[in-house]
Structure formats: C-alpha cells, structure tokens
Design an enzyme around this catalytic site. Sequence first.
Site, PDB file in Angstrom:
ATOM      1  N   HIS A  35      21.486  31.926  41.720  1.00 33.38           N
ATOM      2  CA  HIS A  35      22.388  32.421  42.781  1.00 33.38           C
ATOM      3  C   HIS A  35      22.778  33.878  42.520  1.00 33.38           C
ATOM      4  CE1 HIS A  35      25.735  32.938  45.490  1.00 33.38           C
ATOM      5  NE2 HIS A  35      26.585  33.053  44.493  1.00 33.38           N
ATOM      6  N   GLU A  69      35.957  33.095  38.564  1.00 34.09           N
ATOM      7  CA  GLU A  69      36.242  31.865  39.315  1.00 34.09           C
ATOM      8  C   GLU A  69      35.685  30.618  38.623  1.00 34.09           C
ATOM      9  OE1 GLU A  69      36.481  32.211  43.552  1.00 34.09           O
ATOM     10  OE2 GLU A  69      35.115  30.520  43.791  1.00 34.09           O
ATOM     11  N   ASP A  70      34.524  30.731  38.023  1.00 33.11           N
ATOM     12  CA  ASP A  70      33.807  29.528  37.574  1.00 33.11           C
ATOM     13  C   ASP A  70      33.642  29.391  36.066  1.00 33.11           C
ATOM     14  OD1 ASP A  70      33.438  28.884  40.247  1.00 33.11           O
ATOM     15  OD2 ASP A  70      31.457  29.811  40.355  1.00 33.11           O
ATOM     16  N   ASP A 126      26.848  37.567  49.125  1.00 39.12           N
ATOM     17  CA  ASP A 126      27.105  36.228  48.595  1.00 39.12           C
ATOM     18  C   ASP A 126      26.924  35.187  49.699  1.00 39.12           C
ATOM     19  OD1 ASP A 126      28.029  34.270  46.725  1.00 39.12           O
ATOM     20  OD2 ASP A 126      30.063  34.440  47.531  1.00 39.12           O
TER      21      ASP A 126
HETATM   22 NI    NI Z   1      28.731  33.358  44.776  1.00 39.14          NI
END
Ligand code: NI
Length: 181
Positions: A35, A69-70, A126
């Site tokens: 991604h 975020e992740d 994104d």
């Molecule tokens: Ni993303």
Amino acid sequence: MQTQSYYQKAIKFAALKHVEQNQLVPGTKLPYVVHLSNVAMEILIAAQNSTDFDVDFAVQVALLHDTLEDTTTTLEELSEAFGPTIAEGVLALTKNGDLPKSEQMGDSLNRIRKQQKEIWAVKLADRITNLQIPPQHWDTAKKIAYQKEAILILEELKGGNAFLENRLRLKIAEYEKYLQT
Ligand code: NI
C-alpha cells in the site's frame, strides 16, 4: 540527497514498523508496504505532472503516512529521523482516535488543509490507491459509504493537486461497478 535515497530510507523505516504489527493490505495476504509503495508511486507520477511540487518531501510523507496511525512510531521518533515538517505532515494525515468515528475524517481533512499542498496530495493519492476491488466481506452499504467518503475527500481537498484530483475523480466513477453487486 537524491529522491531515490529519501525513498529508500523512508520505505525501510515504514516497512519495518508495519511488519512489527504484522499488518497486511486489508482483504489480501500482501504486506502493508505494498500500500505504501503504491501511494508513493502515485506521488512520483503526480510530481512529473505538477509544478511547484516538492517531490522529496512528498514521497517521504507518502511512505510514512500510516506510521503514527497504525504502528508504535511516535511523533518524536519521526521528527528525529525525518525532521519536524515531515512529522507534522504525517500527524495531519493521522486520525484522532479520541474523536467519535464519524468525526475523524472531517477532523483530519481540516488539519490537512492547514498543511502545504504536498500533504493534500498524499491524502488524494492514498484514497486513489484504496479505491480498488473492495474486500469480499464489505456489504453494499459499506462500499457506498466508502465511495461517499472519497467524494468528501475530493471536495475538501479541491485545489490540492489537479493531476491527482482528476485521477481520484476517475477512480470514484470506476468504483460504481462494485456497488451493483
Ligand atoms: Ni493509507
């Protein structure tokens, strides 16, 4: 340093952080770095088709955009490794988990709009990247909501990057075909 070197430094940092979470591209067996590199690819091609575009800055933010975020990455860590401007850009692209879910996207978009245009471009890239075949477990309502959210992103980030806005507009139209089934 050249763009390629910035790219390599950022992708190695981000790939390791996401691997530590065993994070995959949703609905696939692919490592999450796929991604990230797809978003960076969109940015590199947009850079060739844009004026006044800081490609070195944008490509690093693209590769790092989900680290806060992740993963366990902190703002200080990002700032130390990549500088405060990149860290602040990534922060704007990070949803505030303390807010109700329905407010998180609008809040992030408001913060993105206060950043330089390359940050807007990463958000557009994104969503372009994410408008692919939806995961199998998504029902029609979820797909419609996802397309609607993409339309909101396009509206809110109008003027961010004409090339990517056109690409996102096309991807939103193409997504229609997934709403029929
Ligand atoms: Ni993303």
